[in-house]
Scaffold this motif. Structure first.
Motif, PDB file in Angstrom:
ATOM      1  N   SER A  40     -58.205 -97.708  -4.481  1.00  0.00           N
ATOM      2  CA  SER A  40     -59.280 -97.526  -3.516  1.00  0.00           C
ATOM      3  C   SER A  40     -60.520 -98.292  -3.944  1.00  0.00           C
ATOM      4  CB  SER A  40     -59.604 -96.040  -3.353  1.00  0.00           C
ATOM      5  OG  SER A  40     -60.061 -95.499  -4.581  1.00  0.00           O
ATOM      6  N   PHE A  41     -61.437 -98.446  -3.004  1.00  0.00           N
ATOM      7  CA  PHE A  41     -62.741 -99.029  -3.305  1.00  0.00           C
ATOM      8  C   PHE A  41     -63.740 -98.512  -2.278  1.00  0.00           C
ATOM      9  CE2 PHE A  41     -61.051-101.872  -0.106  1.00  0.00           C
ATOM     10  CZ  PHE A  41     -62.152-102.287   0.624  1.00  0.00           C
ATOM     11  N   TYR A  42     -65.027 -98.731  -2.567  1.00  0.00           N
ATOM     12  CA  TYR A  42     -66.083 -98.260  -1.679  1.00  0.00           C
ATOM     13  C   TYR A  42     -66.804 -99.421  -1.007  1.00  0.00           C
ATOM     14  CZ  TYR A  42     -65.837 -93.423  -3.312  1.00  0.00           C
ATOM     15  OH  TYR A  42     -65.428 -92.142  -3.593  1.00  0.00           O
ATOM     16  N   ILE A  43     -67.355 -99.108   0.150  1.00  0.00           N
ATOM     17  CA  ILE A  43     -68.228-100.021   0.866  1.00  0.00           C
ATOM     18  C   ILE A  43     -69.584 -99.351   1.002  1.00  0.00           C
ATOM     19  CG2 ILE A  43     -68.650-101.257   3.031  1.00  0.00           C
ATOM     20  CD1 ILE A  43     -65.582-101.086   3.513  1.00  0.00           C
ATOM     21  N   GLU A  44     -70.628-100.060   0.603  1.00  0.00           N
ATOM     22  CA  GLU A  44     -71.994 -99.571   0.765  1.00  0.00           C
ATOM     23  C   GLU A  44     -72.548-100.088   2.092  1.00  0.00           C
ATOM     24  OE1 GLU A  44     -75.294 -97.837  -1.877  1.00  0.00           O
ATOM     25  OE2 GLU A  44     -73.122 -97.845  -1.977  1.00  0.00           O
ATOM     26  N   THR A  45     -73.295 -99.273   2.818  1.00  0.00           N
ATOM     27  CA  THR A  45     -73.939 -99.745   4.040  1.00  0.00           C
ATOM     28  C   THR A  45     -75.440 -99.854   3.786  1.00  0.00           C
ATOM     29  OG1 THR A  45     -74.177 -97.486   4.900  1.00  0.00           O
ATOM     30  CG2 THR A  45     -72.204 -98.700   5.529  1.00  0.00           C
ATOM     31  N   LYS A  46     -76.005-100.980   4.217  1.00  0.00           N
ATOM     32  CA  LYS A  46     -77.428-101.215   4.033  1.00  0.00           C
ATOM     33  C   LYS A  46     -78.030-101.817   5.292  1.00  0.00           C
ATOM     34  CE  LYS A  46     -77.953 -99.773  -0.163  1.00  0.00           C
ATOM     35  NZ  LYS A  46     -78.744 -98.540  -0.382  1.00  0.00           N
ATOM     36  N   MET A  47     -79.092-101.202   5.775  1.00  0.00           N
ATOM     37  CA  MET A  47     -79.846-101.802   6.858  1.00  0.00           C
ATOM     38  C   MET A  47     -80.446-103.122   6.371  1.00  0.00           C
ATOM     39  SD  MET A  47     -79.634 -99.798   9.502  1.00  0.00           S
ATOM     40  CE  MET A  47     -81.049-100.191  10.547  1.00  0.00           C
ATOM     41  N   PRO A  48     -80.779-104.052   7.276  1.00  0.00           N
ATOM     42  CA  PRO A  48     -81.369-105.333   6.847  1.00  0.00           C
ATOM     43  C   PRO A  48     -82.637-105.155   6.016  1.00  0.00           C
ATOM     44  CG  PRO A  48     -80.669-105.462   9.133  1.00  0.00           C
ATOM     45  CD  PRO A  48     -80.505-104.026   8.730  1.00  0.00           C
ATOM     46  N   THR A  49     -83.395-104.081   6.279  1.00  0.00           N
ATOM     47  CA  THR A  49     -84.527-103.712   5.436  1.00  0.00           C
ATOM     48  C   THR A  49     -84.229-102.336   4.863  1.00  0.00           C
ATOM     49  OG1 THR A  49     -86.074-104.950   6.824  1.00  0.00           O
ATOM     50  CG2 THR A  49     -87.012-103.320   5.338  1.00  0.00           C
ATOM     51  N   SER A  50     -84.067-102.253   3.545  1.00  0.00           N
ATOM     52  CA  SER A  50     -83.625-100.995   2.932  1.00  0.00           C
ATOM     53  C   SER A  50     -83.945-101.004   1.442  1.00  0.00           C
ATOM     54  CB  SER A  50     -82.120-100.795   3.157  1.00  0.00           C
ATOM     55  OG  SER A  50     -81.388-101.932   2.730  1.00  0.00           O
ATOM     56  N   GLN A  51     -83.439-100.004   0.734  1.00  0.00           N
ATOM     57  CA  GLN A  51     -83.621 -99.891  -0.711  1.00  0.00           C
ATOM     58  C   GLN A  51     -82.279 -99.650  -1.365  1.00  0.00           C
ATOM     59  OE1 GLN A  51     -86.383 -96.664  -1.316  1.00  0.00           O
ATOM     60  NE2 GLN A  51     -88.107 -97.762  -0.406  1.00  0.00           N
ATOM     61  N   THR A  52     -82.201 -99.918  -2.666  1.00  0.00           N
ATOM     62  CA  THR A  52     -80.941 -99.689  -3.367  1.00  0.00           C
ATOM     63  C   THR A  52     -81.168 -99.487  -4.857  1.00  0.00           C
ATOM     64  OG1 THR A  52     -78.688-100.544  -3.668  1.00  0.00           O
ATOM     65  CG2 THR A  52     -80.469-102.136  -3.859  1.00  0.00           C
ATOM     66  N   SER A  53     -80.218 -98.789  -5.489  1.00  0.00           N
ATOM     67  CA  SER A  53     -80.009 -98.800  -6.949  1.00  0.00           C
ATOM     68  C   SER A  53     -81.225 -98.401  -7.777  1.00  0.00           C
ATOM     69  CB  SER A  53     -79.528-100.185  -7.387  1.00  0.00           C
ATOM     70  OG  SER A  53     -78.380-100.573  -6.683  1.00  0.00           O
ATOM     71  N   GLN A  54     -82.039 -97.490  -7.279  1.00  0.00           N
ATOM     72  CA  GLN A  54     -83.229 -97.088  -8.024  1.00  0.00           C
ATOM     73  C   GLN A  54     -82.875 -96.320  -9.294  1.00  0.00           C
ATOM     74  OE1 GLN A  54     -85.016 -94.606  -4.922  1.00  0.00           O
ATOM     75  NE2 GLN A  54     -84.768 -92.822  -6.233  1.00  0.00           N
ATOM     76  N   PHE A  55     -83.782 -96.341 -10.247  1.00  0.00           N
ATOM     77  CA  PHE A  55     -83.633 -95.497 -11.433  1.00  0.00           C
ATOM     78  C   PHE A  55     -85.003 -95.010 -11.879  1.00  0.00           C
ATOM     79  CE2 PHE A  55     -83.827 -99.850 -13.187  1.00  0.00           C
ATOM     80  CZ  PHE A  55     -84.759 -99.735 -14.206  1.00  0.00           C
TER      81      PHE A  55
END
Length: 275
Positions: A49-64
């Motif tokens: 299996s694998f995952y697909i991430e969905t992102k709007m054209p303006t968005s955020q990701t991978s914060q820490f």
């Protein structure tokens, strides 16, 4: 429903209608929890299996989260994933300019991180979640899939340091009456029922809430808010946000004006893995 939530559902429907006659299953896990990915694709024969991430054209990701410890920034001890060379380079940059960054507030400050370092962290974060593709919309509104290795060919990345409240806790019974008063003010005509189970408080609505609607203010709370955590369709557990207000490194995404992606790379990947 928020735009990001609508796009998650649209992406799942798009996949199911465009990838036919394949021995795979597609499951939607999307929510506001950034530690989990959105769409799980499983090959029925092999079990891979694998995952697909969905992102709007303006968005955020991978914060820490970063924390202040003895007049320096350190990697947050409660982050889901371990620190690595990319997060450490970002923290080193913060510490080299400590006086500039130490009083960061909610508005945030741009951090002059090189694109390679920001991209390296994002890719490592998504690899930790077994993400192989990201789905988004191009400048014409067409749904596209971006292989993880081509992430920076589609998105421009800006690194921001910003203070954010994080985490939630079980709601104490002493707050029940106050919460019920405030939720009725906010959603008087949309509540189906409010009930308790296993010493926890729940609310069922006649609709799905947007991400912003899940936070309920109260004059009784000083640095906290009530939070509605989705557990089922239109059903939410009531929690209390943490008073923790640590700085976060956040990666803001904006789709390039010029890009040339389609759904083909994803379909070809599934065909190859399923052959």
């Amino acid at each position: 429903m928020g735009d990001w939530k609508e796009f998650e559902k649209l992406s799942v429907d798009f996949l199911k209608s465009n990838i036919r006659n394949k021995d795979i299953s597609i499951k939607h896990f999307g929510n506001s929890d950034s530690t989990k990915s959105d769409i799980l694709v499983t090959f029925n024969k092999s079990g891979k299996s694998f995952y697909i991430e969905t992102k709007m054209p303006t968005s955020q990701t991978s914060q820490f989260v970063v924390e202040l410890d003895d007049n320096k920034f350190v990697y947050g001890k409660n982050n889901t994933f371990k620190t690595n060379e990319y997060s450490e380079k970002i923290i080193d940059l913060l510490n080299k300019n400590f006086d500039y960054y130490k009083n960061v507030g909610k508005r945030g400050i741009k951090v002059s991180v090189s694109p390679d370092i920001a991209l390296g962290w994002i890719k490592s974060n998504m690899n930790n979640k077994n993400v192989k593709f990201v789905m988004s919309k191009d400048s014409k509104g067409k749904i596209v899939s971006i292989p993880l290795e081509n992430f920076n060919d589609f998105f421009d990345i800006k690194t921001i340091l910003r203070r954010k409240r994080s985490g939630t806790n079980k709601l104490s019974k002493k707050y029940y009456d106050d919460f019920i008063k405030n939720i009725k003010i906010n959603f008087k005509n949309n509540i189906i029922k409010i009930y308790t189970k296993n010493n926890r408080l729940f609310v069922k609505f006649d609709m799905e809430l947007s991400k912003e609607d899940c936070y309920i203010e109260s004059d009784l709370l000083l640095e906290k808010r009530y939070y509605l955590s989705k557990i089922d369709k239109n059903t939410y557990q009531v929690k209390l946000t943490s008073s923790t207000n640590n700085p976060n490194i956040i990666f803001e995404l904006s789709a390039n004006a010029e890009n040339d992606f389609s759904i083909d790379d994803l379909i070809n990947y599934i065909n190859e893995e399923n052959s």
